[in-house]
Design a protein around this motif. Structure first.
Motif, mmCIF file in Angstrom:
data_model
loop_
_atom_site.group_PDB
_atom_site.id
_atom_site.type_symbol
_atom_site.label_atom_id
_atom_site.label_comp_id
_atom_site.label_asym_id
_atom_site.label_seq_id
_atom_site.Cartn_x
_atom_site.Cartn_y
_atom_site.Cartn_z
ATOM 1 N N LYS A 1 -13.245 -16.873 -41.075
ATOM 2 C CA LYS A 1 -14.650 -16.545 -40.827
ATOM 3 C C LYS A 1 -15.307 -15.798 -41.996
ATOM 4 O O LYS A 1 -16.459 -16.036 -42.328
ATOM 5 C CB LYS A 1 -14.703 -15.691 -39.559
ATOM 6 N N LEU B 1 -11.137 -12.096 -42.264
ATOM 7 C CA LEU B 1 -11.497 -12.021 -40.853
ATOM 8 C C LEU B 1 -11.384 -13.432 -40.285
ATOM 9 O O LEU B 1 -11.973 -14.376 -40.821
ATOM 10 C CB LEU B 1 -12.922 -11.488 -40.678
ATOM 11 N N ASP C 1 -11.492 -16.047 -36.867
ATOM 12 C CA ASP C 1 -11.888 -16.332 -35.492
ATOM 13 C C ASP C 1 -10.645 -16.916 -34.815
ATOM 14 O O ASP C 1 -10.010 -17.825 -35.372
ATOM 15 C CB ASP C 1 -13.037 -17.346 -35.486
ATOM 16 N N GLU D 1 -10.935 -12.007 -32.551
ATOM 17 C CA GLU D 1 -10.952 -11.972 -34.012
ATOM 18 C C GLU D 1 -9.726 -11.217 -34.504
ATOM 19 O O GLU D 1 -9.260 -10.289 -33.843
ATOM 20 C CB GLU D 1 -12.193 -11.252 -34.542
#
Length: 149
Positions: A113, A123, A125, A139
């Motif tokens: 992400k 990061l 998802d 997350e």
């Protein structure tokens, strides 16, 4: 190779190789053996997961798979595929949205992400599906090895 070991082939992606939008999946059909093994490893003996008679009186009308067993499939994607071996979990959020039953095939899908170059973090998802139903969403923040260390 002065120490006689070559770990380069064990590495997943390096931070510099990652691109937003990359995606990987892992699937597993959950078995009764998986449930028993998870109980042994985790110590979780909640009868919602193990006792059909008890669980029939619940809103689910029967036993359901441990949420953390289902969520562990996300870890399988992160640790083996994206970003893969060498990465370090920093955090994970989870929302449990629907029950999973023994015999269901769970698909864990991880999508990159956002990237944080200053700290070499990604990061991700994270979602788990049974057929078209999202059963878990969240997350993960991951520290990713760099080529430049």
């Amino acid at each position: 190779m002065s120490d006689g070991m070559n770990f380069h082939g064990l590495h997943g992606y390096f931070f510099e190789d990652l691109k937003v939008g990359m995606e990987e999946t892992f699937s597993r059909t959950i078995t009764d053996t998986d449930m028993r093994n998870f109980t042994g490893v985790s110590g979780d003996t909640n009868p919602m997961h193990l006792n059909e008679e008890f669980a029939k009186a619940s809103p689910f009308h029967g036993t359901i798979v441990f949420g953390m067993l289902t969520a562990s499939l996300i870890s399988a994607v992160i640790g083996t595929k994206l970003p893969g071996p060498g990465c370090i979990y920093m955090s994970q959020t989870l929302k449990f949205l629907a029950p999973v039953r023994v015999g269901d095939t769970v698909y864990a899908v991880v999508t990159l992400k956002q990237l944080f170059p200053e700290k070499k973090r990604a990061l991700l998802d994270t979602k788990c599906y049974v057929k078209d139903t999202v059963v878990i969403e969240g997350e993960a923040l991951i520290k990713v090895p760099s080529k430049t260390i």
